[in-house]
Scaffold this motif. Structure first.
Motif, mmCIF file in Angstrom:
data_model
loop_
_atom_site.group_PDB
_atom_site.id
_atom_site.type_symbol
_atom_site.label_atom_id
_atom_site.label_comp_id
_atom_site.label_asym_id
_atom_site.label_seq_id
_atom_site.Cartn_x
_atom_site.Cartn_y
_atom_site.Cartn_z
ATOM 1 N N VAL A 98 -4.123 5.720 9.572
ATOM 2 C CA VAL A 98 -3.843 4.702 10.597
ATOM 3 C C VAL A 98 -3.674 3.310 9.984
ATOM 4 N N PRO A 99 -4.607 2.838 9.136
ATOM 5 C CA PRO A 99 -4.428 1.502 8.549
ATOM 6 C C PRO A 99 -3.206 1.423 7.622
ATOM 7 N N LEU A 100 -2.879 2.544 6.986
ATOM 8 C CA LEU A 100 -1.772 2.542 6.024
ATOM 9 C C LEU A 100 -0.402 2.510 6.711
ATOM 10 N N LEU A 101 -0.276 3.223 7.839
ATOM 11 C CA LEU A 101 1.022 3.337 8.502
ATOM 12 C C LEU A 101 1.195 2.392 9.682
ATOM 13 N N GLY A 102 0.086 1.854 10.187
ATOM 14 C CA GLY A 102 0.166 0.883 11.279
ATOM 15 C C GLY A 102 0.889 1.418 12.499
ATOM 16 N N ARG A 103 1.895 0.675 12.994
ATOM 17 C CA ARG A 103 2.609 1.061 14.212
ATOM 18 C C ARG A 103 3.452 2.323 14.040
ATOM 19 N N LEU A 104 3.739 2.672 12.789
ATOM 20 C CA LEU A 104 4.509 3.891 12.543
ATOM 21 C C LEU A 104 3.687 5.143 12.833
ATOM 22 N N TYR A 105 2.356 5.020 12.752
ATOM 23 C CA TYR A 105 1.481 6.191 12.873
ATOM 24 C C TYR A 105 1.649 6.929 14.204
#
Length: 436
Positions: A98-105
């Motif tokens: 979640v923190p790595l992909l942000g809104r893409l997740y």
């Protein structure tokens, strides 16, 4: 920490067991004779992309191909989501990306959920085709027993795994709204976000139990599926790729000749070639194949790669007209014999004669003689399997090692040997029909 240790142990055992079985399958395949299939690498990679990855031959029947594409694509892409689950389990985290992909997740998980729904639809359709509509090639006696239950087991397992995935996400979405520290906000998921009302009235403790149970059952199911593959026809999920790469690139009508035999025939046709005979040319110790050791490693890879779809047998003119030959059964019998040989080696350290062979104990002479060598089975196979190559090698052993052939064949062989043609006319009389 306890959950992390349990997960680590479970994951390590599953990977170890799969790796051990994979090594045994590789050893079994390499029991076959050597075959050099590394020419034209560009064409071979093209086969991988078109036949294995692109499933080109499947699209001869578009509806079935689209359903299979749903299941296949879902299996490949949703397993990317398994990477996050594995890392979460090993590190004691929750939705690590979640923190790595942000809104893409949420968009990525949403796409996986759409695929999960398509997998469920595809598997349900295939279950109906097998058990309700009863497609003839899927109801053949070739599949009686384990093969039929194997196919149904895999389809049901896929539906259960996808349902657990969606259940886990739905419960997770509700828990995110309740402010639990462990369930960080991810944004709305495309499919499960529409079903949160089902869980809204449940207590937080029960929701956590549902989410965690679905999480554990999902990953346990995936690891169980991984270790089920080596015993299932669905091993083609993995082996279709190397099998497509090492496919025979010769034209379909090209038969594999034995150089020593071919040379003898050429000498018979033109004795002047004797002077050009290559040095060291000798008769091979064995003609054709009687057991799996006599086949090539590619033949054995074919046997493990068989999807048991029956397209080969459905296209086989001998099978269609009621003969005993079924190309699918040829591949299944070859695999069964190879598995038995592998167990023998595992038990004794090396192969101990068990009084059996692929020829007769597994594949009958009647089935072999029914083959017309038309290559329909080779043409139809979606994963580049060649049943005809196995048939021709077993038949070559019968004729050249055991002199076992029908009377009609023996007459033809005698005519070819004496008259250099299948007919009972001397070469000098072959054109006599034109007179008068």
């Amino acid at each position: 920490m306890v959950q992390v240790l349990v997960f680590l142990l479970l994951f390590a055992v599953a990977v170890f067991l799969f790796a051990r079985q994979a090594r045994q399958i590789r050893r079994n395949i390499l029991l076959g004779r050597d075959a050099n299939l590394t020419d034209h690498p560009g064409q071979r990679w093209r086969n991988v992309l078109l036949l294995a990855l692109g499933q080109k031959k499947m699209f001869r029947k578009p509806l079935v191909a689209v359903l299979h594409l749903f299941v296949y694509t879902g299996f490949i892409l949703i397993n990317l989501e398994i990477l996050e689950i594995v890392l979460d389990g090993l590190l004691g985290k929750h939705r690590l990306f979640v923190p790595l992909l942000g809104r893409l997740y949420p968009w990525l998980i949403g796409a996986f959920e759409v695929l999960a729904v398509l997998v469920i639809v595809g598997c349900a359709a295939f279950l109906l085709r097998r058990n309700v509509k009863k497609i003839p090639r899927l109801r053949s006696h070739d599949l009686d027993g384990w093969p039929r239950s194997d196919a149904n087991t895999i389809l049901i397992t896929e539906i259960v795994l996808m349902t657990l995935f969606l259940t886990m996400n739905t419960a997770d979405q509700v828990l995110q709204t309740r402010g639990l520290e462990h369930y960080a906000a991810t944004g709305n998921f495309l499919v499960s976000g529409n079903f949160t009302a089902i869980f809204e009235g449940l207590s937080t403790g029960l929701l956590v139990a549902i989410e965690r149970s679905a999480w554990w059952l999902h990953i346990i199911g995936v690891l169980a599926f991984l270790n089920y593959l080596p015993y299932s026809k669905h091993l083609h999920i993995i082996l279709a790729f190397p099998n497509a790469y090492y496919a025979d690139l010769n034209p379909k009508g090209t038969m594999e000749n034995m150089p020593s035999v071919q040379h003898e025939v050429q000498l018979m046709m033109d004795p002047s070639l004797a002077a050009a005979a290559p040095a060291g040319d000798a008769t091979p110790p064995k003609f054709g194949a009687k057991d799996v050791f006599d086949l090539t490693w590619k033949n054995l890879l074919d046997a493990y790669s068989c999807t048991e779809c029956g397209r080969c047998s459905a296209a086989c003119p001998a099978n269609i007209t009621g003969k005993k030959l079924s190309p699918r059964k040829i591949m299944m019998d070859t695999r069964d014999r190879l598995v038995a040989v592998g167990k023998n080696i595992h038990q004794h350290g090396s192969f101990q004669d068990d009084g059996k062979s692929l020829l007769r104990d597994y594949i009958s002479e009647e089935a072999l003689r029914a083959c017309t060598t038309c290559n329909a089975c080779v043409q139809e196979c979606p994963v580049s399997i060649n049943p005809l190559h196995i048939i021709s090698q077993l038949r070559r052993h019968l004729v050249m090692e055991e002199s076992s052939a029908p009377a009609e064949w023996n007459g033809m062989f005698s005519n070819i040997e004496n008259n250099m043609a299948p007919w009972k006319f001397s070469p000098d009389d072959r054109d006599a029909w034109i007179h008068g």
